[in-house]
Design an enzyme around this catalytic site. Structure first.
Site, PDB file in Angstrom:
ATOM      1  N   ARG A 191      -0.670 -15.938  15.839  1.00 20.81           N
ATOM      2  CA  ARG A 191      -0.066 -15.652  14.548  1.00 20.81           C
ATOM      3  C   ARG A 191       1.468 -15.645  14.567  1.00 20.81           C
ATOM      4  NH1 ARG A 191      -3.353 -11.093  11.492  1.00 20.81           N
ATOM      5  NH2 ARG A 191      -2.551 -12.206   9.709  1.00 20.81           N
ATOM      6  N   CYS A 249      -2.036 -10.881  17.496  1.00 21.39           N
ATOM      7  CA  CYS A 249      -3.006  -9.816  17.268  1.00 21.39           C
ATOM      8  C   CYS A 249      -4.349 -10.306  17.768  1.00 21.39           C
ATOM      9  CB  CYS A 249      -3.017  -9.351  15.815  1.00 21.39           C
ATOM     10  SG  CYS A 249      -3.927 -10.390  14.707  1.00 21.39           S
ATOM     11  N   LYS A 291      -6.110  -5.292  -0.716  1.00 15.43           N
ATOM     12  CA  LYS A 291      -5.079  -4.999   0.288  1.00 15.43           C
ATOM     13  C   LYS A 291      -4.097  -6.161   0.389  1.00 15.43           C
ATOM     14  CE  LYS A 291      -6.182  -5.949   4.814  1.00 15.43           C
ATOM     15  NZ  LYS A 291      -5.220  -6.839   5.478  1.00 15.43           N
ATOM     16  N   ASN A 292      -4.625  -7.379   0.486  1.00 11.98           N
ATOM     17  CA  ASN A 292      -3.750  -8.522   0.743  1.00 11.98           C
ATOM     18  C   ASN A 292      -2.949  -8.952  -0.481  1.00 11.98           C
ATOM     19  OD1 ASN A 292      -4.543  -8.426   3.357  1.00 11.98           O
ATOM     20  ND2 ASN A 292      -5.888 -10.220   3.274  1.00 11.98           N
ATOM     21  N   ARG A 333      -8.468  -0.209   8.136  1.00 14.05           N
ATOM     22  CA  ARG A 333      -7.240  -0.914   7.748  1.00 14.05           C
ATOM     23  C   ARG A 333      -7.448  -1.692   6.455  1.00 14.05           C
ATOM     24  NH1 ARG A 333      -5.330  -4.764  11.834  1.00 14.05           N
ATOM     25  NH2 ARG A 333      -4.108  -5.235   9.997  1.00 14.05           N
ATOM     26  N   ASP A 337     -11.574 -14.601   6.135  1.00 11.63           N
ATOM     27  CA  ASP A 337     -11.787 -13.152   6.138  1.00 11.63           C
ATOM     28  C   ASP A 337     -13.230 -12.747   5.808  1.00 11.63           C
ATOM     29  OD1 ASP A 337      -9.157 -12.942   6.775  1.00 11.63           O
ATOM     30  OD2 ASP A 337      -8.466 -12.302   4.800  1.00 11.63           O
TER      31      ASP A 337
HETATM   32  C1  EPZ Z   1      -3.077 -13.694   5.474  1.00 17.00           C
HETATM   33  O1  EPZ Z   1      -2.502 -13.652   6.779  1.00 17.00           O
HETATM   34  C2  EPZ Z   1      -3.953 -12.478   5.362  1.00 17.00           C
HETATM   35  N1  EPZ Z   1      -3.155 -11.277   5.542  1.00 17.00           N
HETATM   36  C3  EPZ Z   1      -5.061 -12.563   6.410  1.00 17.00           C
HETATM   37  O2  EPZ Z   1      -5.892 -11.432   6.205  1.00 17.00           O
HETATM   38  C4  EPZ Z   1      -5.858 -13.840   6.186  1.00 17.00           C
HETATM   39  O3  EPZ Z   1      -6.835 -13.965   7.182  1.00 17.00           O
HETATM   40  C5  EPZ Z   1      -4.927 -15.045   6.224  1.00 17.00           C
HETATM   41  O4  EPZ Z   1      -3.839 -14.866   5.269  1.00 17.00           O
HETATM   42  C6  EPZ Z   1      -5.604 -16.358   5.922  1.00 17.00           C
HETATM   43  O5  EPZ Z   1      -6.206 -16.315   4.665  1.00 17.00           O
HETATM   44  C7  EPZ Z   1      -2.470 -10.794   4.510  1.00 17.00           C
HETATM   45  O6  EPZ Z   1      -2.487 -11.321   3.409  1.00 17.00           O
HETATM   46  C8  EPZ Z   1      -1.705  -9.549   4.724  1.00 17.00           C
HETATM   47  P1  EPZ Z   1      -1.394 -17.393   7.305  1.00 17.00           P
HETATM   48  P2  EPZ Z   1      -1.274 -14.556   7.139  1.00 17.00           P
HETATM   49  O7  EPZ Z   1       0.085 -17.346   7.439  1.00 17.00           O
HETATM   50  O8  EPZ Z   1      -0.401 -14.714   5.955  1.00 17.00           O
HETATM   51  C9  EPZ Z   1      -0.633 -20.026  11.252  1.00 17.00           C
HETATM   52  C10 EPZ Z   1      -7.480  -9.797   6.919  1.00 17.00           C
HETATM   53  O9  EPZ Z   1      -8.487  -9.661   7.643  1.00 17.00           O
HETATM   54  N2  EPZ Z   1       0.804 -19.745  11.054  1.00 17.00           N
HETATM   55  O10 EPZ Z   1      -1.973 -18.057   6.108  1.00 17.00           O
HETATM   56  O11 EPZ Z   1      -0.687 -14.022   8.385  1.00 17.00           O
HETATM   57  C11 EPZ Z   1      -1.404 -18.755  11.620  1.00 17.00           C
HETATM   58  O12 EPZ Z   1      -1.301 -18.428  12.981  1.00 17.00           O
HETATM   59  C12 EPZ Z   1      -6.464 -10.792   7.320  1.00 17.00           C
HETATM   60  O13 EPZ Z   1      -7.262  -9.153   5.889  1.00 17.00           O
HETATM   61  C13 EPZ Z   1       1.727 -20.343  11.878  1.00 17.00           C
HETATM   62  O14 EPZ Z   1       1.399 -21.112  12.795  1.00 17.00           O
HETATM   63  O15 EPZ Z   1      -1.996 -15.939   7.449  1.00 17.00           O
HETATM   64  C14 EPZ Z   1      -2.802 -19.126  11.167  1.00 17.00           C
HETATM   65  O16 EPZ Z   1      -3.403 -19.920  12.161  1.00 17.00           O
HETATM   66  C15 EPZ Z   1      -6.168 -11.035   8.714  1.00 17.00           C
HETATM   67  N3  EPZ Z   1       3.053 -20.063  11.682  1.00 17.00           N
HETATM   68  C16 EPZ Z   1      -2.551 -20.002   9.928  1.00 17.00           C
HETATM   69  O17 EPZ Z   1      -1.193 -20.451  10.042  1.00 17.00           O
HETATM   70  C17 EPZ Z   1       3.477 -19.244  10.668  1.00 17.00           C
HETATM   71  O18 EPZ Z   1       4.703 -19.029  10.529  1.00 17.00           O
HETATM   72  C18 EPZ Z   1      -2.708 -19.282   8.578  1.00 17.00           C
HETATM   73  O19 EPZ Z   1      -1.973 -18.072   8.606  1.00 17.00           O
HETATM   74  C19 EPZ Z   1       2.519 -18.638   9.827  1.00 17.00           C
HETATM   75  C20 EPZ Z   1       1.180 -18.909  10.035  1.00 17.00           C
END
Ligand code: EPZ
Length: 419
Positions: A123, A118, A22-23, A398, A306
């Site tokens: 996020r 969420c 998915k990701n 999902r 995850d």
């Molecule tokens: C991706 O989310 C995945 N989703 C998530 O999958 C996964 O948990 C996550 O990466 C971490 O591996 C998809 O690929 C669609 P991040 P993403 O930006 O890209 C903070 C699942 O269960 N952050 O790497 O949204 C954020 O809040 C899921 O399949 C900021 O502060 O994750 C988090 O604490 C859920 N500002 C950390 O960074 C930003 O602009 C990492 O988030 C962006 C992120």
């Protein structure tokens, strides 16, 4: 609404083939907006999130053929008039925000609803926006929408304060059509980034360093169509392997990339499981007694957040005291109260969970709160005595395609019923 009814206590045994991630599919589907030509995916997955992304692409004017779960093709020949990803679509799936980079690069403007928080954390997308601004985008956040324009994106040095998977994906998709070179520092190294970069390269982009923390992109004038096969879902594979281990079984996943699963396999070995990783397959056989261990969630190649919830269910069945430290999301322990209701001994101290085991779990009615927390409860139900009823499994749908069927193929007694 559907729920799962699980009769626990059967050791899962057998082989399951794993489908595309998915990701990986989500950003790759967003990347199909970068060309007027057809982009084909040789296979996909029937997840709600994939269906939601197809709706977003169609809303943006793309023609979509095929069915989620099978081959898909996307052709974004013309941009749709309002070039907007509206609230109604984005609230269903926050990864809709991945259309921001490609829309800006291709159409010089985009209007995307802010995703909001969420269940697992706030996020924010500030890092995505700052990175796009570094490339010259003019960004306004108004009325719950990000409105962004850029006459021509210009390559620049982008330094992420914090590793972000989605932020790295968005900037890559913007940089491929920007003028000149973009250097992304502190880039995410997840396999899904490498997959996206591979697809973009197949479309004619010039990218070096994907999979390391520095990615260089030399912008090109246009991209062409491509046929792409996304990487297998390492989180689905990990969940099924843990299902084998928690039930005292022996599960083999095929069509996987074992190196994407290394952090998990290392921990399973340290708990006493027998792990065989061959070409495109991994087998995990449970030991007679699992021994506890500690994990800390980290960006790839560290232990994936995850799989944290699913692994915690496993630790509840291991001898000794183990710890789980969650460093990526601030609210990803929602499965804990439900596991405790089933009999687990877990204490939370801030972002640390301390798990003492083994404690026999007993089936109970429980409520799924997010995608991976639901998977954790399924695993707990599979090893619990008696019947576990899991409500709100739409969270599970999902990111898992008919998980009950894969589990039944391994001997698990799992039924999906309407509430
Ligand atoms: C991706 O989310 C995945 N989703 C998530 O999958 C996964 O948990 C996550 O990466 C971490 O591996 C998809 O690929 C669609 P991040 P993403 O930006 O890209 C903070 C699942 O269960 N952050 O790497 O949204 C954020 O809040 C899921 O399949 C900021 O502060 O994750 C988090 O604490 C859920 N500002 C950390 O960074 C930003 O602009 C990492 O988030 C962006 C992120």
């Amino acid at each position: 609404m559907d729920k799962f009814i699980i009769k626990g206590g059967v050791p899962l045994k057998g082989t399951v083939a794993v489908r595309p991630a998915k990701n990986a599919l989500l950003p790759c589907m967003a990347a199909s907006l970068l060309t007027t030509e057809q982009v084909r995916f040789t296979s996909s997955a029937r997840h709600m999130d994939i269906i939601s992304m197809l709706s977003v692409l169609e809303h943006l004017g793309a023609d979509v053929e095929g069915k989620p779960g099978g081959r898909l093709s996307v052709r974004a020949a013309n941009g749709h008039g309002d070039l907007e990803a509206p609230y109604d679509l984005v609230r269903r799936m926050r990864a809709s925000v991945l259309v921001l980079g490609p829309m800006l690069a291709r159409y010089q403007r985009a209007r995307v609803s802010l995703p909001g928080g969420c269940a697992i954390g706030a996020r924010p997308i500030d890092l995505h926006l700052r990175a796009l601004a570094t490339l010259g985008a003019d960004i306004r956040v108004e009325h719950g929408y990000v409105e962004t324009t850029a006459k021509k994106l210009k390559g620049a040095e982008v330094v992420f304060d914090k590793t972000t998977v989605g932020g790295t994906e968005n900037i890559l998709m913007a940089a491929v059509l920007a003028e000149g070179e973009t250097v992304v520092r502190n880039a995410a190294r997840e396999p899904e980034i490498v997959d996206l970069a591979g697809m973009l390269t197949g479309m004619g982009a010039h990218i070096e360093g994907a999979g390391t923390d520095t990615i260089r992109v030399e912008g090109v004038r246009e991209l062409h169509g491509v046929t792409h096969t996304c990487i297998p879902d390492r989180i689905v594979a990990g969940t099924l392997l843990i299902a084998g281990a928690i039930t005292g079984g022996d599960v083999t996943c095929t069509d996987v990339e074992p190196e994407h699963l290394e952090a998990l396999l290392l921990k399973l070995r340290s708990m006493g499981a027998k792990v065989d990783a061959g070409e495109s397959k991994v087998r995990v056989a449970a030991p007679r007694k699992l021994v506890s261990t500690d994990i800390v969630t980290q960006p790839f190649p560290g232990f994936p957040t995850d799989l944290q919830a699913q692994f915690m269910a496993l630790l509840s069945q291991a001898k000794g005291t183990g710890t789980v430290k969650e460093t990526i999301f601030e609210n990803r322990f929602m499965h804990v109260p439900e596991l405790v209701r089933m009999g687990a001994d877990i204490r939370i101290e801030g972002n640390l969970a301390v798990i003492s085991g083994p404690r026999p779990l007993s089936g109970a009615p429980v409520m799924a709160s997010d995608l991976r927390a639901s998977a954790c409860l399924v695993l707990a139900g599979l090893c619990a005595g008696g019947v576990t009823e899991i409500r709100r499994i739409y969270h599970l749908d999902r990111g898992y395609e008919s998980l009950e069927k894969s589990l039944r193929a391994l001997g698990g007694r799992v039924r999906r019923v309407k509430e």
